[in-house]
Motif scaffolding. Structure first.
Motif, mmCIF file in Angstrom:
data_model
loop_
_atom_site.group_PDB
_atom_site.id
_atom_site.type_symbol
_atom_site.label_atom_id
_atom_site.label_comp_id
_atom_site.label_asym_id
_atom_site.label_seq_id
_atom_site.Cartn_x
_atom_site.Cartn_y
_atom_site.Cartn_z
ATOM 1 N N GLY A 29 0.819 -1.202 0.000
ATOM 2 C CA GLY A 29 0.000 0.000 0.000
ATOM 3 C C GLY A 29 0.851 1.249 0.000
ATOM 4 O O GLY A 29 2.057 1.201 -0.268
ATOM 5 N N SER A 30 0.223 2.367 0.338
ATOM 6 C CA SER A 30 0.926 3.639 0.212
ATOM 7 C C SER A 30 1.930 3.902 1.332
ATOM 8 O O SER A 30 2.727 4.816 1.224
ATOM 9 C CB SER A 30 -0.089 4.779 0.110
ATOM 10 O OG SER A 30 -1.008 4.692 1.173
ATOM 11 N N THR A 31 1.873 3.142 2.420
ATOM 12 C CA THR A 31 2.910 3.253 3.449
ATOM 13 C C THR A 31 3.351 1.829 3.789
ATOM 14 O O THR A 31 2.630 0.877 3.479
ATOM 15 C CB THR A 31 2.385 3.928 4.736
ATOM 16 O OG1 THR A 31 1.307 3.138 5.256
ATOM 17 C CG2 THR A 31 1.894 5.334 4.488
ATOM 18 N N PRO A 32 4.513 1.681 4.445
ATOM 19 C CA PRO A 32 5.028 0.314 4.678
ATOM 20 C C PRO A 32 4.058 -0.592 5.441
ATOM 21 O O PRO A 32 4.071 -1.798 5.241
ATOM 22 C CB PRO A 32 6.291 0.555 5.509
ATOM 23 C CG PRO A 32 6.702 1.954 5.186
ATOM 24 C CD PRO A 32 5.455 2.717 4.879
ATOM 25 N N ASP A 33 3.209 -0.032 6.287
ATOM 26 C CA ASP A 33 2.332 -0.907 7.072
ATOM 27 C C ASP A 33 0.962 -1.099 6.412
ATOM 28 O O ASP A 33 0.067 -1.687 7.001
ATOM 29 C CB ASP A 33 2.176 -0.367 8.502
ATOM 30 C CG ASP A 33 1.657 1.064 8.502
ATOM 31 O OD1 ASP A 33 1.716 1.711 7.422
ATOM 32 O OD2 ASP A 33 1.192 1.528 9.547
ATOM 33 N N THR A 54 0.048 -8.752 7.924
ATOM 34 C CA THR A 54 -0.720 -7.508 7.951
ATOM 35 C C THR A 54 -1.863 -7.506 6.925
ATOM 36 O O THR A 54 -2.595 -6.529 6.830
ATOM 37 C CB THR A 54 0.174 -6.274 7.688
ATOM 38 O OG1 THR A 54 0.797 -6.438 6.419
ATOM 39 C CG2 THR A 54 1.229 -6.108 8.742
ATOM 40 N N CYS A 55 -2.002 -8.595 6.163
ATOM 41 C CA CYS A 55 -3.123 -8.679 5.217
ATOM 42 C C CYS A 55 -4.368 -9.058 6.009
ATOM 43 O O CYS A 55 -4.588 -10.220 6.316
ATOM 44 C CB CYS A 55 -2.842 -9.727 4.142
ATOM 45 S SG CYS A 55 -1.428 -9.320 3.135
ATOM 46 N N MET A 56 -5.150 -8.080 6.383
ATOM 47 C CA MET A 56 -6.286 -8.308 7.284
ATOM 48 C C MET A 56 -7.637 -8.275 6.580
ATOM 49 O O MET A 56 -8.562 -8.987 6.957
ATOM 50 C CB MET A 56 -6.302 -7.242 8.390
ATOM 51 C CG MET A 56 -5.161 -7.320 9.388
ATOM 52 S SD MET A 56 -4.969 -8.939 10.146
ATOM 53 C CE MET A 56 -6.492 -9.080 11.052
ATOM 54 N N THR A 57 -7.765 -7.410 5.577
ATOM 55 C CA THR A 57 -9.083 -7.197 4.976
ATOM 56 C C THR A 57 -9.706 -8.493 4.460
ATOM 57 O O THR A 57 -9.050 -9.264 3.776
ATOM 58 C CB THR A 57 -8.962 -6.192 3.803
ATOM 59 O OG1 THR A 57 -8.295 -5.044 4.289
ATOM 60 C CG2 THR A 57 -10.319 -5.817 3.253
ATOM 61 N N VAL B 321 -9.508 0.897 1.820
ATOM 62 C CA VAL B 321 -8.811 0.080 0.828
ATOM 63 C C VAL B 321 -7.607 0.825 0.239
ATOM 64 O O VAL B 321 -7.122 0.489 -0.840
ATOM 65 C CB VAL B 321 -9.766 -0.414 -0.288
ATOM 66 C CG1 VAL B 321 -10.798 -1.368 0.297
ATOM 67 C CG2 VAL B 321 -10.463 0.733 -0.986
ATOM 68 N N ASP B 322 -7.141 1.818 0.973
ATOM 69 C CA ASP B 322 -5.905 2.511 0.612
ATOM 70 C C ASP B 322 -5.959 3.138 -0.787
ATOM 71 O O ASP B 322 -5.043 2.967 -1.578
ATOM 72 C CB ASP B 322 -4.714 1.525 0.738
ATOM 73 C CG ASP B 322 -3.364 2.234 0.753
ATOM 74 O OD1 ASP B 322 -3.272 3.302 1.372
ATOM 75 O OD2 ASP B 322 -2.419 1.715 0.132
#
Ligand code: SF4
Ligand code: SF4
Ligand code: SF4
Lengths: 276, 335
Positions: A29-33, A54-57, B321-322
């Protein structure tokens, strides 16, 4: 890392031999976390796949995007156990054909990610039944216990305070894979059943409607809770309702693609005289 | 010599303003979120966050607001108009992007119809912006040709001095001067240097993006579907945005009596453009996302000569969803 690499290879193979037309996973994504949803249709896109703790969704909501499954081609999807339960519910509620879904299951402990065996939702039934027997994660939360100790008035005040922040963005609904209704009750405006206003009453109406509609359907994936921009602890409401349904009906949502929906099924010999 | 407001005098200032009849509002860190809210003491204000979670717009354009109440009797209809709560207020410690958001929306609310709810609050509010000395990955005021110390929409600009001991005061408008005259006894002449404002890197070239958006051929570009495929159509981005201003008017009550209210609405919702016939001209999420971008960077500036975005970054910061304006414009500038 190994799990991620293996899955990248598997996805590429299945795309190449035409077994699936797309796989839905995660990428950076747009930031490391941050991780963001990824739609994989080519081998290059498969190289962007990221699979870590960290893949939660819960991505299963994308499956019922209008038109995605209408060509009857198979779609692959990365799911944690909660997501796999969503597939069962969506199948049981006739929203999709479970055989069209190729599952790339995973779970994590700490930072370690491991794959889950199986591709078709039916193959996860042993795992899901085991989860039913385990104590649910949420009871570890201090806030849960704080609420459990409250009397009815204190609980009401607590939720009133929380709901007062609600802005009725409906992010909770949109993020929820179980909120697939083409026309949500709050959108039914001829007549307007539920006030659109985001005042205390309106916020209560909305959040209570949602809690009831998800009773016996929520899988505790946490999508709504993470999406809420004003941090209302929505997981606690849904968890509580899930516990009620488990205690009252021995129903654990999403165990199989043919499981009867608990609040939408009817038994002639029901001892209760009133149906909600 | 510069005039300084030392932070240890803030409590006194808040008391002074309050006794002069002003409601004092500023950034507050609550248990769950941060927002702009009314305070009684200077120490209730919290200047530590980069930007409050919720934007400044809700103090001028609340999520729900009564406009008129109605009672229908046999031969007559009685209506009573609501007016926004009256009273002067000072909003101490807005961010430049939030204050700019107000200035961006002024022409919209005053265009063919003058929205008295908005303007009454605008006229009664003194906006005190504090220049930013911190930013995060999502801040992008500079990409919108604004800056962490923009004076747009502000009546007073404060620049933090070293060790956060206070602020250099720059009064910008008559309204600002009047409000600071109330606390003049606490403004000291002192040669303290200001902390430099934070450097916010430019994330995309706005002119390139706007040119692409203005090209009618790109309205039907494949780009829209690709970029918005993961958008789930929640309205977080629009509801947290300091410049998104769409609303719906709804009668709440029954056939005989009720209240007409003005409620936030969002272009992210399918219902937003749904016709009574069932036809929806923006039937897909990609059409809705395109609308949001086109509105902010093409239609709005076409009408009001200003982009409807102040670069606060909330839409990207909060998107489940970023997604967000930043990514979309970054991708457009690469096309
Ligand atoms: S996501 Fe949160 S703020 Fe939005 S409607 Fe749901 S509860 Fe309300
Ligand atoms: S861009 Fe993100 S925040 Fe905005 S509607 Fe889509 S999913 Fe929601
Ligand atoms: S569009 Fe996004 S960055 Fe621009 S003002 Fe709105 S929330 Fe902030």
């Amino acid at each position: 890392m190994i799990t991620q690499e293996r899955y990248r290879t598997t996805v590429k193979e299945l795309l190449a031999n035409g077994s699936i037309k797309m796989a839905i996973g995660y990428r950076l994504g747009s930031t490391p976390d941050r991780r963001r949803p990824l739609f994989i249709r080519t081998s290059e896109e498969a190289d962007q796949l990221v699979l870590d703790s960290t893949c939660m969704t819960n991505l299963s909501g994308y499956l019922v995007t209008e038109g995605l499954l209408s060509d009857e081609k198979k779609v692959g999807i990365f799911l944690r156990p909660e997501g796999i339960r969503s597939i069962n519910i969506l199948a049981a509620e006739y929203q999709l054909n479970a055989d069209q879904i190729v599952i790339f299951g995973f779970d994590s402990t700490g930072r370690d990610v491991r794959p889950l065996d199986g591709r078709n939702v039916g193959e996860f039934s042993k795992l899901l039944n085991e989860i039913k027997e385990h104590p649910l994660q949420i009871v570890k939360e201090p806030l849960h216990w704080r609420i459990e100790k409250m009397n009815a008035k204190e609980r009401f005040d607590f939720w009133q305070e929380e709901f007062s922040r609600c802005i009725k963005c409906y992010a909770c609904r949109q993020a929820c894979p179980m909120c697939y209704c083409r026309r949500c009750i709050v959108d039914s405006n001829q007549p307007q059943w539920i006030n659109t206003s985001s005042h205390t009453l309106g916020n209560f109406e909305w959040n209570i409607v949602r809690a009831f509609h998800l009773s016996g359907r929520c899988v505790q994936c946490g999508n709504c809770d993470r999406a809420c921009p004003v941090n209302i602890p929505l997981r606690l409401i849904n968890q509580r309702m899930a516990n009620e349904v488990l205690d009252g009906f021995d129903h654990f949502a999403g165990l199989s693609p043919t499981q009867e929906p608990v609040l939408a099924s009817f038994k002639k010999d029901d001892t209760e005289t009133f149906i909600l | 010599m510069t005039r300084i407001l030392f932070s240890d005098k803030l409590d006194n200032c808040v008391a002074k303003w309050r006794s002069a009849g002003l409601t004092v509002i500023g950034p507050v860190q609550e248990e769950a979120i941060s927002r702009y809210a009314a305070v009684e003491k200077g120490t209730d204000l919290s200047f530590g966050t980069v930007l409050p979670d919720r934007s400044l717009k809700e103090l001028f354009f609340p999520q729900t607001e009564p406009m008129t109440s109605y009672t229908i009797k046999k031969n007559e209809i009685e209506t009573t108009d609501f007016t926004p709560p009256q009273g002067k207020r000072i909003i101490f410690g807005t961010r430049a992007c939030d204050a700019s958001g107000l200035a961006i929306d002024d022409p919209l609310f005053g265009w063919d119809y003058k929205d008295e709810f908005w303007f009454q609050r605008r006229n009664e509010s003194v906006i005190v912006t504090i220049a930013c000395t911190k930013s995060d990955d999502f801040c992008m005021c500079t990409s919108l040709k604004l800056a962490p110390d923009s004076t747009k929409g502000a009546d007073v600009l404060l620049r933090p001095i070293v060790k956060n001991k206070g602020w250099i005061v720059e009064e910008l408008t008559e309204r600002g001067r009047e409000a600071f005259a109330i606390i003049s006894e606490y403004l000291l002449e002192s040669p303290e240097p200001a902390i430099p404002t934070v450097i916010v890197p430019e994330k995309f070239n706005l002119d390139t993006c706007v040119a692409w958006l203005q090209n009618p051929e790109n309205f039907d570009s494949k780009f829209w579907k690709e970029i918005s495929m993961r958008c789930i159509g929640c309205a977080s981005c629009t509801y947290l945005c300091p410049t998104c201003h769409c609303f719906d008017i709804q009668d709440e009550g029954d056939t005989y009596s009720g209240i007409r209210r003005k409620n936030w609405d969002s272009c992210s919702f399918a219902l937003f453009t749904m016709h009574t016939s069932g036809h929806n001209p923006r039937s897909t999420q990609s059409a809705r996302w395109r609308q949001r971008i086109m509105h902010k960077f093409n239609y709005f500036p076409g009408k009001f000569s200003v982009n409807s975005c102040s670069g606060c970054g909330r839409c990207s910061r909060q998107c489940p969803v970023d997604m967000g304006i930043t990514e979309t414009l970054q991708e457009i500038s690469k096309l």
